[in-house]
Design a protein around this motif. Structure first.
Motif, PDB file in Angstrom:
ATOM      1  N   THR A  66       0.835  -1.081   0.012  1.00  0.00           N
ATOM      2  CA  THR A  66      -0.063  -0.153  -0.010  1.00  0.00           C
ATOM      3  C   THR A  66       0.460   1.145   0.412  1.00  0.00           C
ATOM      4  O   THR A  66       2.130   0.749   0.774  1.00  0.00           O
ATOM      5  CB  THR A  66      -1.269  -0.125   0.700  1.00  0.00           C
ATOM      6  OG1 THR A  66      -1.796  -0.640   0.792  1.00  0.00           O
ATOM      7  CG2 THR A  66      -1.804   1.329   1.149  1.00  0.00           C
ATOM      8  N   ALA A 113       0.372   4.371   1.054  1.00  0.00           N
ATOM      9  CA  ALA A 113      -0.219   5.635   2.188  1.00  0.00           C
ATOM     10  C   ALA A 113       1.137   6.098   3.397  1.00  0.00           C
ATOM     11  O   ALA A 113       1.982   5.924   3.301  1.00  0.00           O
ATOM     12  CB  ALA A 113      -1.200   5.035   2.398  1.00  0.00           C
ATOM     13  N   ASP A 152       2.702   6.387   6.572  1.00  0.00           N
ATOM     14  CA  ASP A 152       2.604   6.026   7.510  1.00  0.00           C
ATOM     15  C   ASP A 152       4.031   6.040   8.504  1.00  0.00           C
ATOM     16  O   ASP A 152       4.392   7.099   8.030  1.00  0.00           O
ATOM     17  CB  ASP A 152       3.290   4.206   6.861  1.00  0.00           C
ATOM     18  CG  ASP A 152       4.456   3.896   6.247  1.00  0.00           C
ATOM     19  OD1 ASP A 152       5.821   4.514   6.182  1.00  0.00           O
ATOM     20  OD2 ASP A 152       4.218   2.803   5.978  1.00  0.00           O
ATOM     21  N   ILE A 177       0.453  12.633  -1.967  1.00  0.00           N
ATOM     22  CA  ILE A 177      -0.470  11.108  -0.817  1.00  0.00           C
ATOM     23  C   ILE A 177      -1.057  12.126   0.738  1.00  0.00           C
ATOM     24  O   ILE A 177      -0.048  12.658   1.219  1.00  0.00           O
ATOM     25  CB  ILE A 177       0.178  10.139  -0.188  1.00  0.00           C
ATOM     26  CG1 ILE A 177       1.378   9.912   0.009  1.00  0.00           C
ATOM     27  CG2 ILE A 177       0.330   8.938  -2.352  1.00  0.00           C
ATOM     28  CD1 ILE A 177       1.437   8.040   0.547  1.00  0.00           C
ATOM     29  N   ASP A 216      -4.398  10.604   4.219  1.00  0.00           N
ATOM     30  CA  ASP A 216      -4.691   9.314   4.410  1.00  0.00           C
ATOM     31  C   ASP A 216      -5.803   9.000   3.292  1.00  0.00           C
ATOM     32  O   ASP A 216      -6.431   8.103   3.823  1.00  0.00           O
ATOM     33  CB  ASP A 216      -5.030   9.833   5.399  1.00  0.00           C
ATOM     34  CG  ASP A 216      -4.477  10.390   7.000  1.00  0.00           C
ATOM     35  OD1 ASP A 216      -3.252   9.303   6.375  1.00  0.00           O
ATOM     36  OD2 ASP A 216      -4.382  10.780   7.962  1.00  0.00           O
ATOM     37  N   HIS A 275      -5.971  10.381   0.220  1.00  0.00           N
ATOM     38  CA  HIS A 275      -5.667  10.264  -1.486  1.00  0.00           C
ATOM     39  C   HIS A 275      -4.025   8.400  -1.139  1.00  0.00           C
ATOM     40  O   HIS A 275      -3.052   9.532  -0.827  1.00  0.00           O
ATOM     41  CB  HIS A 275      -4.986  11.155  -2.057  1.00  0.00           C
ATOM     42  CG  HIS A 275      -6.346  11.767  -2.038  1.00  0.00           C
ATOM     43  ND1 HIS A 275      -6.045  13.093  -0.746  1.00  0.00           N
ATOM     44  CD2 HIS A 275      -7.134  11.750  -2.493  1.00  0.00           C
ATOM     45  CE1 HIS A 275      -7.912  13.632  -1.519  1.00  0.00           C
ATOM     46  NE2 HIS A 275      -7.872  13.167  -2.336  1.00  0.00           N
ATOM     47  N   THR A 276      -4.139   7.224  -1.617  1.00  0.00           N
ATOM     48  CA  THR A 276      -2.999   6.607  -1.624  1.00  0.00           C
ATOM     49  C   THR A 276      -3.046   5.756  -3.099  1.00  0.00           C
ATOM     50  O   THR A 276      -3.966   6.395  -3.594  1.00  0.00           O
ATOM     51  CB  THR A 276      -4.278   5.714  -0.101  1.00  0.00           C
ATOM     52  OG1 THR A 276      -4.893   5.099  -1.070  1.00  0.00           O
ATOM     53  CG2 THR A 276      -4.220   6.309   1.048  1.00  0.00           C
ATOM     54  N   PHE A 324      -1.217   5.755  -8.132  1.00  0.00           N
ATOM     55  CA  PHE A 324      -1.862   6.695  -6.609  1.00  0.00           C
ATOM     56  C   PHE A 324      -2.418   7.972  -7.149  1.00  0.00           C
ATOM     57  O   PHE A 324      -2.523   7.993  -8.014  1.00  0.00           O
ATOM     58  CB  PHE A 324      -0.515   6.141  -5.856  1.00  0.00           C
ATOM     59  CG  PHE A 324       0.464   7.327  -6.216  1.00  0.00           C
ATOM     60  CD1 PHE A 324       0.611   8.719  -5.863  1.00  0.00           C
ATOM     61  CD2 PHE A 324       1.876   7.049  -7.133  1.00  0.00           C
ATOM     62  CE1 PHE A 324       1.454  10.233  -6.497  1.00  0.00           C
ATOM     63  CE2 PHE A 324       2.368   7.944  -7.423  1.00  0.00           C
ATOM     64  CZ  PHE A 324       1.854   9.295  -7.290  1.00  0.00           C
TER      65      PHE A 324
END
Length: 102
Positions: free
Chosen positions: A39, A41, A43, A56, A58, A60-61, A82
């Motif tokens: 993924t 996203a 992190d 990106i 939370d 828009h991943t 993405f």
């Protein structure tokens, strides 16, 4: 059309950089441990993706699929997509792919 690119893979970290004829920069940084799907996203281990000012967040991943990782031959292949946002505008990066010696 991409005019310049750079890729590196060290310590399970994949770094992709590209620059196109319109002057837009692309960046993808993500932890990769082998073939599989990841993924894209934000992190706590530093995943980052951007296209120009678009980044990106939370909501828009995206997704990265590593189809080949050969650490002996130093080859990595995969594809990605993405969504990224800047000031409430969204850009959709689609059908990204790579096949590189690093």
């Amino acid at each position: 059309n991409v005019t310049e690119y750079n890729i590196s893979y060290e310590n399970n970290e994949l770094y992709l950089r590209a620059h196109n004829v319109d002057g837009d920069d692309f960046a993808l940084d993500i932890r990769v441990t082998g073939p599989g799907t990841y993924t894209i996203a934000p992190d706590d281990i530093g995943t980052h993706a951007a296209f120009g000012r678009y980044e990106i967040d939370d909501t828009h991943t995206g997704q990265l699929t590593i189809t080949k990782l050969d650490t002996d031959q130093r080859v990595i292949s995969g594809n990605f997509y993405f969504d990224a946002t800047y000031r409430e505008q969204v850009v959709k990066i689609r059908q990204g792919r790579f096949d590189f010696k690093y």
